[in-house]
Design an enzyme around this catalytic site. Structure first.
Site, PDB file in Angstrom:
ATOM      1  N   GLU A   1      58.457 -18.683 -26.777  1.00 44.39           N
ATOM      2  CA  GLU A   1      59.054 -19.484 -25.705  1.00 44.39           C
ATOM      3  C   GLU A   1      58.852 -18.851 -24.327  1.00 44.39           C
ATOM      4  O   GLU A   1      59.066 -19.500 -23.304  1.00 44.39           O
ATOM      5  CB  GLU A   1      60.552 -19.715 -25.980  1.00 44.39           C
ATOM      6  CG  GLU A   1      61.487 -18.587 -25.602  1.00 44.39           C
ATOM      7  CD  GLU A   1      61.469 -17.386 -26.549  1.00 44.39           C
ATOM      8  OE1 GLU A   1      62.304 -16.483 -26.377  1.00 44.39           O
ATOM      9  OE2 GLU A   1      60.613 -17.344 -27.460  1.00 44.39           O
TER      10      GLU A   1
ATOM     11  N   HIS B   1      58.153 -13.490 -28.701  1.00 42.54           N
ATOM     12  CA  HIS B   1      58.815 -14.617 -28.033  1.00 42.54           C
ATOM     13  C   HIS B   1      57.817 -15.695 -27.601  1.00 42.54           C
ATOM     14  O   HIS B   1      57.349 -15.692 -26.456  1.00 42.54           O
ATOM     15  CB  HIS B   1      59.546 -14.127 -26.777  1.00 42.54           C
ATOM     16  CG  HIS B   1      60.783 -13.344 -27.040  1.00 42.54           C
ATOM     17  ND1 HIS B   1      62.032 -13.915 -27.062  1.00 42.54           N
ATOM     18  CD2 HIS B   1      60.968 -12.025 -27.276  1.00 42.54           C
ATOM     19  CE1 HIS B   1      62.945 -12.984 -27.292  1.00 42.54           C
ATOM     20  NE2 HIS B   1      62.320 -11.825 -27.438  1.00 42.54           N
TER      21      HIS B   1
ATOM     22  N   CYS C   1      63.211 -13.135 -32.391  1.00 44.82           N
ATOM     23  CA  CYS C   1      63.735 -11.825 -32.023  1.00 44.82           C
ATOM     24  C   CYS C   1      65.132 -11.621 -32.622  1.00 44.82           C
ATOM     25  O   CYS C   1      65.265 -11.475 -33.829  1.00 44.82           O
ATOM     26  CB  CYS C   1      63.722 -11.673 -30.500  1.00 44.82           C
ATOM     27  SG  CYS C   1      63.908  -9.954 -29.934  1.00 44.82           S
TER      28      CYS C   1
END
Length: 232
Positions: A206, A204, A87
């Site tokens: 994660e 994302h 990002c």
């Protein structure tokens, strides 16, 4: 065992998400790296996390690229060190010249925070070696400036060099217009450099590591990374 480094800029807000994903989900070694640090010794893999570095003043990533640590990140990458920009991290890597292209405001000029589908376009990278070409992942996005742009010649180079690793699709892996919610050229969600050791992606992974969060599809990317590092 490989050691990950997560860079922290003023305004980073996904640094702890990345740390948690590596340390507590993947059970790997990880440390935070303050943006003023210039010593990357002992680091095997760098993560430039998401957030709003320096409040996104001027434009996303434009100030962060001048942080002292970024000179070392560039040297690290140029020597073949693996780097993942997520990002805002992707935006910073673009500003630093480690990846080609630029980010524009989302097509509808709205901040978008939701889960989207991305399709793996190439398994020829340490980030995607354990995925299957065409595999669709359910990964969250959270950005206002994720509309990836590159001129026609640059896009052709990305395509010819197999540098597009992820594209926005629907759940069936189709490149339909509504799936490309931010207007990115060629539905691009993530690209790598020609050396294939630097990946920038807007979604994302994660944030998609545990079932309780709704998707574990991001874990596949980190498994691929760890498996690649173990045989390096």
């Amino acid at each position: 065992m490989a050691t990950f480094g997560v860079i922290v800029f003023p305004g980073s807000n996904c640094d702890h998400d990345a740390y948690h994903a590596i340390k507590h989900v993947m059970n790997a070694e990880v440390k935070f790296l303050w943006h003023k640090e210039t010593d990357l010794s002992g680091i095997d893999f760098l993560i430039v996390p998401g957030g709003f570095s320096y409040g996104d003043y001027l434009r996303s990533g434009a100030i962060a690229r001048f942080s002292p640590i970024m000179q070392e990140v560039v040297k690290f990458a140029e020597k073949g060190g693996p780097v993942l920009g997520i990002c805002n991290g992707f935006q910073i890597l673009l500003e630093a010249g480690l990846l080609p292209g630029a980010m524009l405001h989302n097509e509808k000029l709205r901040f978008v925070c939701k889960n989207v589908f991305i399709r793996c376009e190439s398994t020829d990278s340490l980030f995607t070696r354990d995925l299957e070409k065409g595999q669709v992942l359910d990964i969250p996005v959270s950005h206002g400036e994720g509309n990836y742009f590159i001129e026609e010649d640059g896009l052709k180079n990305l395509q010819d060099n197999d540098q597009v690793l992820f594209r926005y699709t629907n759940a069936d892996g189709k490149l339909v217009k509504e799936a490309n919610f931010n207007g990115s050229v060629d539905h691009i969600a993530g690209i790598c450099n020609t050396q294939r050791n630097v990946l920038g992606m807007m979604p994302h992974p994660e944030r998609a590591m545990e079932k309780v969060l709704g998707s574990q599809d991001g874990k596949i990317i980190f498994e691929s990374i760890l498996n690649s590092l173990s045989v390096a």
